[in-house]
Design an enzyme around this catalytic site. Structure first.
Site, short mmCIF file in Angstrom:
data_model
loop_
_atom_site.label_atom_id
_atom_site.label_comp_id
_atom_site.label_asym_id
_atom_site.label_seq_id
_atom_site.Cartn_x
_atom_site.Cartn_y
_atom_site.Cartn_z
N LYS A 81 0.83 -1.20 0.00
CA LYS A 81 0.00 0.00 0.00
C LYS A 81 0.87 1.25 0.00
O LYS A 81 1.85 1.31 0.75
CB LYS A 81 -0.93 -0.02 1.22
CG LYS A 81 -1.96 1.09 1.24
CD LYS A 81 -2.93 0.94 2.41
CE LYS A 81 -3.96 2.06 2.41
NZ LYS A 81 -4.95 1.91 3.52
N SER A 156 -9.45 2.91 1.90
CA SER A 156 -8.33 3.49 1.21
C SER A 156 -7.39 2.44 0.59
O SER A 156 -6.50 2.78 -0.18
CB SER A 156 -7.52 4.36 2.19
OG SER A 156 -7.00 3.59 3.26
N SER A 180 -11.02 0.95 5.87
CA SER A 180 -10.13 0.94 4.71
C SER A 180 -9.59 -0.42 4.31
O SER A 180 -9.00 -0.56 3.25
CB SER A 180 -8.96 1.91 4.94
OG SER A 180 -9.40 3.24 4.88
#
Length: 471
Positions: A81, A156, A180
């Site tokens: 990420k 996210s 997220s």
């Protein structure tokens, strides 16, 4: 052969690599080919390091040939990420402020994954500073939903989840404050676990004592989530809230007899849910009954969860990003600026009230789980929404006033501290994925994974491949 390799689970890949039925070079090459073919249609991976990955794969094969001891994820490719620091690799947080940022050290979750043998492919797309559950930013644009490319991939950890759904890599790391890990898992028909705070420790962080944001795993199967947890969970003295239990507990078998397990079904927690989400998930209650569970409609009283989440989130945003705002206000998206400024307007009495209610929510869940083994509810209040929207403007006719409000089905759970799992829960009539959220007892992740595994095996929803693969 490339396509076959890309749809093997991480568990199967790890076994095949250890037994030398596969080489790390062919595994990495297959995933790089898949990225070249499919990533342009979804924009999930935003930094790609093919030469580095192939060099790491060659070294992984050399170690296997030499009979050297290797980690449980040896030779498995991953992209990290883009809010997780990676040593020597650009990490932008989706923001123009950090477009050229190259960290000197790995974040703890990345450190553990690399120590376990993971080969780094690159970085996955995020919203700016991970703010929001729709993945778009001014550096790389939006990540598209693999099942409907005109829809959101969530966030996210949206790039991570979309990449999994497309076979671009078999495991992904992410983080979750208000959903997220869970929202993108729901939108992309994969599995995401928000662990209990401290189960997967965080370092470095400006809020080391906070229980709000936690790192965790995403994968295509519950077993692969458990495999990754066996690596990333466990104590570390750099985190003051790290749980002392070792990650090895997650390597135990997931098979379990669910006869008599008490499931509380909550179609909502006092907020609107799109009727198609509700009906899709209600149709799955019979699956639990078929597994021997006792299913009742019930929900905990989470009064005050909204106030707690918004206050603690705003405080943490000011703590971590206040300096960025002071230096680079003009480079931040307006909603992010507003969140930081909300934190600056908080008074001591606001935080005191939030912390008092925070404790009450924990005890409400403790009492609720004395009666039930698991709480089942929607992950997301809506199916994947239109790509061009910042957030859904209404749900079932009820206006949504900001980019947080539509995420209450996740962030109400976040503030309780309970672990929560998103598993594929079916599809809408027009083919959009819907995730089922399973919430467990305090620090009860392994039992939660066992229940999720049984549901997954009974339904097979996660086996349905996305539309974007059809070209």
């Amino acid at each position: 052969m490339t396509d076959d390799i890309c749809w093997l689970t991480a568990t199967e890949l790890a076994r095949g690599l250890r037994e030398r039925e596969l080489s790390a070079r062919e595994v990495v090459a297959a995933h790089l080919d898949q990225i070249e073919r499919v990533n342009p249609a979804v924009n999930a991976i935003v930094t790609l390091l093919p030469e580095r990955a192939l060099e790491q794969a060659a070294e992984a094969d050399r170690l296997l040939a030499a009979g050297a001891p290797v980690g449980p994820l040896h030779g498995i490719p991953m992209a990290h990420k883009d809010t997780h620091d990676t040593a020597g690799i650009r990490t932008t947080y989706g923001s123009p402020v950090l477009r050229d940022n190259v960290p000197e050290a790995d974040e703890l979750i990345v450190e553990r994954l690399r120590a376990a043998g993971v080969i780094t492919l690159g970085k996955t797309n995020v919203p700016e500073f991970a703010a929001g559950s729709h993945t778009f930013n001014p550096l790389f644009g939006a990540t598209r939903n693999p099942y409907r490319p005109d829809r959101s991939a969530g966030g996210s950890s949206g790039g991570a989840a979309a990449a999994l759904a497309c076979g671009l890599h078999p495991l992904a790391d992410g983080s979750d404050m208000g959903g997220s890990l869970r929202n993108p898992a729901s939108f992309n028909n994969v599995v995401g676990l928000r662990p209990a705070p401290g189960r997967v420790p965080s370092h470095p962080t400006t809020a080391a004592w906070s229980t709000m944001s936690v790192p965790g795993p995403l994968a295509r199967t519950v077993a692969d989530v458990a495999l990754m947890m066996s690596v990333v969970a466990g104590p570390d003295d750099r985190s003051p809230i790290a749980i002392s239990e070792p990650g090895a507990v997650f390597a135990e078998p997931l098979d379990r007899d669910l006869t008599g397990v008490r499931v509380a079904w909550a179609p909502d927690l006092g907020f609107p849910v799109d009727p198609v989400v509700r009906s899709t998930l209600e149709a799955q209650l019979k699956v639990f009954e078929g597994l021997g569970c006792v299913v009742e409609q019930a929900r905990p009283d989470l009064t005050g969860a909204d106030e707690v989440f918004r206050a603690l989130r705003a405080w943490q945003f000011d703590l971590s990003l206040g300096g960025v705002l002071d230096r680079s206000r003009e480079l931040l998206k307006p909603s992010l600026v507003d969140n930081i400024e909300q934190g600056r307007r908080l008074r001591g009495t606001d935080l005191a009230r939030a912390e008092e209610q925070h404790a009450k929510l924990y005890h409400e869940m403790r009492r609720f789980f004395a009666r039930y083994d698991v709480l089942a509810l929607p992950v997301s209040q809506v199916p994947p929404f239109e790509l061009e929207l910042e957030y859904p403007g209404e749900i079932d006719g009820v206006p949504q006033h900001d980019y947080l409000e539509w995420m209450r089905s996740c962030y109400y759970i976040s503030v309780t501290g309970s672990p929560a799992l998103s598993v594929p829960g079916g599809f809408t009539p027009d083919g959009l994925p819907v995730g089922l959220q399973l919430v467990g007892r305090h620090r009860g992740e392994f039992g939660l994974l066992q229940i999720g595994h049984a549901f997954e095996q009974a339904t097979g929803f996660g086996l349905r491949r996305p539309q974007v693969l059809d070209g």
